[in-house]
Write a protein that holds these residues in place. Structure first.
Motif, short mmCIF file in Angstrom:
data_model
loop_
_atom_site.label_atom_id
_atom_site.label_comp_id
_atom_site.label_asym_id
_atom_site.label_seq_id
_atom_site.Cartn_x
_atom_site.Cartn_y
_atom_site.Cartn_z
N LYS A 226 0.83 -1.21 0.00
CA LYS A 226 0.00 0.00 0.00
C LYS A 226 0.86 1.26 0.00
O LYS A 226 0.54 2.24 -0.68
CB LYS A 226 -0.94 -0.02 1.20
N GLU A 451 -7.61 -9.35 -0.57
CA GLU A 451 -7.29 -7.94 -0.78
C GLU A 451 -5.98 -7.80 -1.56
O GLU A 451 -5.83 -6.88 -2.37
CB GLU A 451 -7.18 -7.18 0.53
N LEU A 455 -5.27 -5.51 -4.73
CA LEU A 455 -4.19 -4.53 -4.81
C LEU A 455 -3.31 -4.79 -6.03
O LEU A 455 -2.85 -3.84 -6.68
CB LEU A 455 -3.35 -4.56 -3.53
N ARG A 499 -13.73 -4.23 -4.53
CA ARG A 499 -13.35 -4.04 -3.13
C ARG A 499 -14.60 -3.94 -2.24
O ARG A 499 -14.63 -4.48 -1.13
CB ARG A 499 -12.49 -2.79 -2.96
N GLU A 507 -12.17 -3.22 5.11
CA GLU A 507 -11.22 -2.21 4.64
C GLU A 507 -11.52 -0.84 5.23
O GLU A 507 -12.66 -0.53 5.61
CB GLU A 507 -11.27 -2.11 3.12
N GLU A 512 -8.75 4.22 1.46
CA GLU A 512 -8.47 3.71 0.11
C GLU A 512 -8.89 4.71 -0.96
O GLU A 512 -8.19 4.90 -1.96
CB GLU A 512 -9.15 2.35 -0.10
N ARG A 515 -6.29 7.49 -0.86
CA ARG A 515 -5.05 7.04 -1.50
C ARG A 515 -5.16 7.12 -3.02
O ARG A 515 -4.26 7.62 -3.71
CB ARG A 515 -4.74 5.60 -1.08
#
Length: 633
Positions: A226, A451, A455, A499, A507, A512, A515
């Motif tokens: 991440k 996850e 990603l 997601r 999450e 997210e 980001r």
């Protein structure tokens, strides 16, 4: 000096709770503070792992209890809103609720402030280990580096959240032994660069096999992914992600005792208490733990927070009678009428959006998706529940035992809080020691291999390798029974939809989205789901100043995504207490005024759009900060 005297007034409050360490569940039990002396307790690996328990245990508080902080992360996104409609104060109108001097850490309002204060509390605990690593005694270099790597992870875990929730924040990299009032904000990008170096070390040295709830190599790898993605280093993220999924494949076959129970499936298996306790579960990479029947555990209360408030008296039969009850009619033998134990006694605090309950479950693509609303075992709607009020049975009412029918003319307040669908397979946690089932004791996933695949898919998206992105996403989709995607299907919206399907209540959805918003602004990549729109780092939170509650598309991706997908925010949805509103600057949260005002010898910047931002200074670069400290000494 005893630790009770060591404080960081401007950033955090509270005392350090020392916990014993072992290879069993005993490490949940607290030790009295009076027994704790850092110079003795942190003299070897055992003591340092005990200190790390405070970090690991505090991670749990984000998910457990009534109105846990994770709800704020979900509410400040596209998948949910605040559902508490019987009072003023909850985070609905963000123009009012999110102010620096508001009560930002309150069950009835918001947990924005919790992330600030608990974030720095965790950083404080991690820095104890980091600062004392060279004076402790270890059996070898590997043991020392494993402890240091775990501490680096715990510090990075907090800072990754802070720089995506609050932007430029003070960076503290050592133990503080005296009152300090001269903190300065550091540049978020330089903090991320520091986290990358620390996590690379952690990923190298932290062991793969650890007790459940401890920091693992794979957990360090996920956070490193991440951070790499936040820094636009997608190749490095892909390298790490491939290594993780090679070691930790998805669970693709039923594997718990639940497989013999009716109305369950693989997804129910994966998210059951049994699965999170199962050592053969290869998919779970890191957990927060609360073991049933063990001292020091806590109840997660997912069913209280995320299930509709079906028992508040607002559910009426079509002929106007009260329809529901926690207590069953005398001698009732029909177990389907026990709404409390079948679904949980909810209060509807977390109200999902139409996007997360319906839009992402598309006919033709998710018809057979075990995670979705079309699977009646996995998802529940209000029409699945049955009228069970004992008086109905006593009076011979025709509606007793029949499925709910939405009342005609249900108020806005009741339709928000009482009438929505929810992912039962993920939210349901048995609560056998309680009269009202709200969600009991269980470990909870922080990171899973699923996850990691998502990603990977996103990393390939940023590299314009849509074919590989589809392959990675299909690993998750095919396991769930959804149809395969092709390269032509891939865009950032599809990735975020997946997601939402896979990671609801797991999450940090707000983080997210932020980001991704920063990634668009820094990369200047055009956003295909918004007509090729591009974003910039300059002005990413809006213009600020007077009348900063602007609602203008194209300022940042977070705002565009939230407003486009939520059927509440900025749509004129209101009830007697509030209207649902967000503005572009709410992408970043207000830094609590108390943290700024008590920092009398330094400057902690306020985020653009909030009062006090006019006093901001240019944030420090970490290297410059280190040089400044060196010059003073």
């Amino acid at each position: 000096m005893k630790f009770e005297k060591k404080i960081i007034p401007a950033l955090t409050i509270g005392f350090f709770t020392m916990l014993t360490y072992s290879c069993s569940k005993e490490w949940l039990k607290p030790q009295p503070l009076s027994f704790y002396e850092p110079d003795i307790a942190l003299s070897d690996a055992k003591g340092m792992y005990s200190a790390l328990t405070a970090c690991e245990r505090n991670m749990r508080h984000e998910f457990f209890g009534d109105a846990p902080p994770i709800l704020t992360e979900m509410i400040q996104s596209d998948i949910a809103v605040e559902g508490t409609t019987d009072k003023a104060g909850p985070q609905m109108d963000m123009d009012i609720a999110l102010m620096p001097d508001a009560d930002l850490n309150n069950n009835d309002r918001t947990k924005v402030g919790w992330y600030w204060y608990e974030g720095y509390k965790g950083i404080k605990y991690a820095n104890l280990i980091i600062s004392r690593i060279d004076v402790a005694v270890f059996k070898d270099e590997q043991e020392k580096n494993a402890v240091l790597g775990a501490a680096y992870f715990q510090r990075a875990y907090r800072y990754f959240k802070l720089v995506h929730q609050f932007g430029d924040v003070p960076f503290i990299d050592k133990e503080i032994n005296e009152p300090k009032y001269d903190f300065y904000s550091s540049n978020r990008w330089s903090i991320l660069e520091k986290l990358k170096k620390d996590l690379e070390f952690a990923y190298q040295w932290v062991p793969e096999r650890v007790d459940r709830g401890r920091t693992s190599k794979a957990a360090c790898g996920v956070l490193l992914m991440k951070v790499n993605m936040a820094l636009l280093d997608f190749d490095s993220a892909i390298t790490v992600g491939k290594e993780i999924v090679a070691m930790h494949p998805l669970m693709k076959n039923r594997f718990t005792s639940n497989k013999s129970k009716p109305n369950t499936n693989l997804m129910f298996d994966l998210h059951s208490v049994e699965a999170k306790l199962d050592g053969a579960n290869s998919e779970g990479l890191m957990y927060v733990v609360s073991f049933p029947g063990v001292d020091g555990s806590d109840r997660i209360r997912t069913m209280r927070n995320a299930v509709p408030f079906w028992n508040n008296g607002g559910i009426k039969t079509p002929d106007g009678k009260t329809g529901t009850s926690i207590v069953l009619a005398e001698n009732e033998q029909d177990n389907s009428l026990d709404l409390n134990k079948n679904y949980g006694r909810g209060i509807g605090r977390l109200r999902p959006t139409w996007y997360s309950t319906n839009e992402i479950w598309r006919k033709g693509k998710e018809d057979n998706d075990l995670r979705g609303i079309m699977n009646r075992d996995s998802w529940k709607t209000m029409e699945d529940l049955k009228y069970n009020e004992p008086t109905l049975k006593k009076d011979g009412n025709q509606w007793y035992g029949k499925n709910f029918v939405k009342p005609v003319g249900m108020s806005v307040e009741d339709s928000i809080r009482l009438w929505f669908s929810w992912p039962h397979y993920k939210i349901f946690v048995p609560d056998p020691l309680q009269t009202q089932w709200e969600g009991g004791e269980t470990p909870w996933y922080i990171y899973r291999s699923a996850e990691v695949f998502l990603l990977l898919a996103e990393s390939y998206y940023w590299k314009n390798d849509l074919g590989q992105a589809a392959i990675a996403m299909n690993e998750v989709r095919e396991r769930a029974g959804a149809s395969k995607l092709t390269a032509a299907d891939i865009n950032i919206g599809e990735i975020l939809d997946e997601r939402a399907r896979e990671l609801y209540y797991e999450e940090n959805r707000h983080i997210e989205l932020v980001r991704i918003a920063y990634t668009y602004a820094k990369s200047k990549k055009s956003c295909e789901i918004f007509g090729g729109r591009t974003y910039n780092l300059d002005g990413i939170s809006g213009s600020g100043g007077v009348n900063s509650n602007i609602k203008q598309e194209g300022v940042n991706f977070w705002y565009d995504r939230v407003v486009s997908k939520s059927n509440f925010y900025n749509k004129g949805v209101k009830h007697k207490w509030a209207e649902y509103k967000v503005s572009v600057h709410h992408m970043l949260w207000p830094i609590p005024a108390k943290a700024i005002n008590t920092n009398i010898k330094g400057v902690i910047n306020q985020n653009i759009g909030y009062p006090g931002a006019e006093r901001n200074q240019i944030p420090l670069l970490l290297e410059a900060e280190h040089n400044e400290v060196k010059a003073k000494t």
